[in-house]
Design a protein around this motif. Structure first.
Motif, mmCIF file in Angstrom:
data_model
loop_
_atom_site.group_PDB
_atom_site.id
_atom_site.type_symbol
_atom_site.label_atom_id
_atom_site.label_comp_id
_atom_site.label_asym_id
_atom_site.label_seq_id
_atom_site.Cartn_x
_atom_site.Cartn_y
_atom_site.Cartn_z
ATOM 1 N N LYS A 36 0.854 -1.189 0.000
ATOM 2 C CA LYS A 36 0.000 0.000 0.000
ATOM 3 C C LYS A 36 0.894 1.243 0.000
ATOM 4 N N GLN A 37 0.527 2.202 -0.850
ATOM 5 C CA GLN A 37 1.239 3.474 -0.889
ATOM 6 C C GLN A 37 0.286 4.582 -0.488
ATOM 7 N N GLU A 38 0.589 5.235 0.616
ATOM 8 C CA GLU A 38 -0.205 6.385 1.040
ATOM 9 C C GLU A 38 0.354 7.641 0.381
ATOM 10 N N PRO A 39 -0.469 8.669 0.248
ATOM 11 C CA PRO A 39 -0.015 9.904 -0.423
ATOM 12 C C PRO A 39 1.273 10.436 0.192
ATOM 13 N N GLY A 40 2.271 10.699 -0.665
ATOM 14 C CA GLY A 40 3.529 11.270 -0.203
ATOM 15 C C GLY A 40 4.486 10.289 0.439
ATOM 16 N N GLU A 41 4.177 9.007 0.367
ATOM 17 C CA GLU A 41 5.019 8.004 1.002
ATOM 18 C C GLU A 41 5.427 6.923 0.007
ATOM 19 N N GLY A 42 6.371 6.088 0.431
ATOM 20 C CA GLY A 42 6.721 4.929 -0.358
ATOM 21 C C GLY A 42 5.813 3.754 -0.030
ATOM 22 N N PRO A 43 5.750 2.766 -0.924
ATOM 23 C CA PRO A 43 4.919 1.584 -0.653
ATOM 24 C C PRO A 43 5.382 0.837 0.603
ATOM 25 N N VAL A 44 4.411 0.259 1.290
ATOM 26 C CA VAL A 44 4.680 -0.516 2.492
ATOM 27 C C VAL A 44 4.022 -1.879 2.331
ATOM 28 N N LEU A 45 4.734 -2.918 2.693
ATOM 29 C CA LEU A 45 4.201 -4.272 2.552
ATOM 30 C C LEU A 45 3.023 -4.488 3.502
ATOM 31 N N LEU A 46 1.924 -5.017 2.926
ATOM 32 C CA LEU A 46 0.736 -5.350 3.727
ATOM 33 C C LEU A 46 0.688 -6.843 4.036
ATOM 34 N N ILE A 47 0.762 -7.626 2.971
ATOM 35 C CA ILE A 47 0.605 -9.079 3.116
ATOM 36 C C ILE A 47 1.522 -9.766 2.117
ATOM 37 N N ALA A 48 2.145 -10.856 2.545
ATOM 38 C CA ALA A 48 2.965 -11.698 1.675
ATOM 39 C C ALA A 48 2.381 -13.106 1.680
ATOM 40 N N LEU A 49 2.317 -13.708 0.502
ATOM 41 C CA LEU A 49 1.740 -15.044 0.326
ATOM 42 C C LEU A 49 2.759 -15.939 -0.346
ATOM 43 N N TYR A 50 2.952 -17.157 0.204
ATOM 44 C CA TYR A 50 4.045 -18.000 -0.270
ATOM 45 C C TYR A 50 3.607 -19.377 -0.762
ATOM 46 N N LYS A 51 2.296 -19.670 -0.661
ATOM 47 C CA LYS A 51 1.852 -20.998 -1.044
ATOM 48 C C LYS A 51 0.517 -20.914 -1.769
ATOM 49 N N ALA A 52 0.372 -21.681 -2.861
ATOM 50 C CA ALA A 52 -0.875 -21.693 -3.613
ATOM 51 C C ALA A 52 -2.032 -22.062 -2.700
ATOM 52 N N GLY A 53 -3.123 -21.291 -2.811
ATOM 53 C CA GLY A 53 -4.291 -21.536 -1.970
ATOM 54 C C GLY A 53 -4.249 -20.836 -0.635
ATOM 55 N N GLU A 54 -3.107 -20.274 -0.274
ATOM 56 C CA GLU A 54 -2.957 -19.629 1.040
ATOM 57 C C GLU A 54 -3.883 -18.427 1.165
ATOM 58 N N LEU A 55 -4.503 -18.319 2.334
ATOM 59 C CA LEU A 55 -5.375 -17.192 2.658
ATOM 60 C C LEU A 55 -4.807 -16.561 3.918
ATOM 61 N N THR A 56 -4.457 -15.279 3.844
ATOM 62 C CA THR A 56 -3.799 -14.614 4.970
ATOM 63 C C THR A 56 -4.504 -13.315 5.297
ATOM 64 N N SER A 57 -4.655 -13.038 6.589
ATOM 65 C CA SER A 57 -5.311 -11.805 7.022
ATOM 66 C C SER A 57 -4.350 -10.917 7.792
ATOM 67 N N ASN A 58 -4.618 -9.619 7.670
ATOM 68 C CA ASN A 58 -3.872 -8.605 8.418
ATOM 69 C C ASN A 58 -4.902 -7.564 8.843
ATOM 70 N N GLY A 59 -5.513 -7.771 9.993
ATOM 71 C CA GLY A 59 -6.599 -6.895 10.434
ATOM 72 C C GLY A 59 -7.806 -7.044 9.530
ATOM 73 N N ARG A 60 -8.234 -5.918 8.925
ATOM 74 C CA ARG A 60 -9.397 -5.963 8.032
ATOM 75 C C ARG A 60 -9.032 -6.379 6.613
ATOM 76 N N LEU A 61 -7.778 -6.658 6.374
ATOM 77 C CA LEU A 61 -7.311 -7.041 5.049
ATOM 78 C C LEU A 61 -7.159 -8.552 4.966
ATOM 79 N N THR A 62 -7.600 -9.106 3.851
ATOM 80 C CA THR A 62 -7.430 -10.541 3.594
ATOM 81 C C THR A 62 -6.939 -10.704 2.172
ATOM 82 N N ALA A 63 -5.917 -11.527 1.976
ATOM 83 C CA ALA A 63 -5.385 -11.767 0.641
ATOM 84 C C ALA A 63 -5.296 -13.265 0.398
ATOM 85 N N GLN A 64 -5.437 -13.645 -0.858
ATOM 86 C CA GLN A 64 -5.353 -15.052 -1.221
ATOM 87 C C GLN A 64 -4.415 -15.259 -2.388
ATOM 88 N N PHE A 65 -3.666 -16.342 -2.315
ATOM 89 C CA PHE A 65 -2.772 -16.804 -3.378
ATOM 90 C C PHE A 65 -3.597 -17.795 -4.197
#
Lengths: 113, 116
Positions: A36-65
């Protein structure tokens, strides 16, 4: 160079709504990352996924591989004003010995007052 | 505090006037990289370095040079800037050997360059 297909390009939503965005690739990846890149800032890592099918959450954020290893999804539940920014997906392919990242063009999230 | 520091943050210059954007990281990372960000195009890699004295071209290296004489510093040099190099530039770093986690980059705050 190769670029991932990230959609949508931009989203105008009301506070409290859920958000979904995705990235697709023509080739297989070992790793999917969401930044995620906020205005005036550099991108910051939110979620990293390393395996097919993986579902990972970070607070209100959820990402899937994706199971095909060619796509990934990011969902944000109950959006709040501080969610505003540009969200980038990035993938790391299997063939690159230097582990270079391939990036999507970004999804700009705007929250209507 | 762990960080990647870029300078200058903002610069307006004229065509042909050589400039250098500095990048320094205090995390002892082996890998460093430069990106440019343009509307609708996302992040495009200019150059990267896997370690001291090891540099390689990214996707858009034309018009840029880099050097890596020390582990912490990775300056971006524009020998003869042109208007098409007007962009937002980011430096990033990561450790090289973190098993399976080679994509987790730490970015600087960006340098906005305008070439007139």
């Amino acid at each position: 160079g190769q670029q991932l297909n990230q959609s949508p390009q931009s989203m105008f939503i009301q506070e409290g709504e859920d958000v979904s965005m995705n990235c697709t690739s023509s080739s297989i990846f070992n790793t999917w990352l969401w930044y995620k890149q906020e205005p005036g800032e550099g991108p910051v890592l939110l979620i990293a996924l390393y395996k097919a099918g993986e579902l990972t959450s970070n607070g209100r954020l959820t990402a899937q591989f994706g199971i095909t290893r060619k796509d990934s999804f990011l969902n944000i539940s109950a959006s709040i004003p501080s969610d505003v920014g540009i969200y980038f997906c990035a993938g790391q392919g299997v063939m690159d010995s230097n582990y270079q990242l391939i990036w999507g063009a970004g999804t700009k999230l705007i929250i209507k007052p | 505090e762990a960080q990647v520091t870029q300078n200058p943050r903002y610069l307006i210059t004229v065509t042909g006037k050589k400039l250098t954007v500095t990048c320094s990281q205090n995390m002892n990372h082996e890998y460093m990289s430069w990106y440019r960000q343009d509307p609708g195009l996302g992040l495009r890699q200019i150059y990267y370095s896997m370690n001291v004295e090891v540099t390689d071209k990214g996707d858009v290296p034309e018009g840029y040079k880099v050097s890596r004489k020390e582990k912490r510093n990775f300056p971006l040099i524009l020998e003869s800037p042109s208007p098409n190099q007007t962009s937002l530039y980011f430096c990033a770093s990561r450790p090289l050997g973190t098993l399976g986690r080679t994509g987790e980059l730490f970015f600087g705050e960006g340098s906005r360059l305008t070439v007139l």
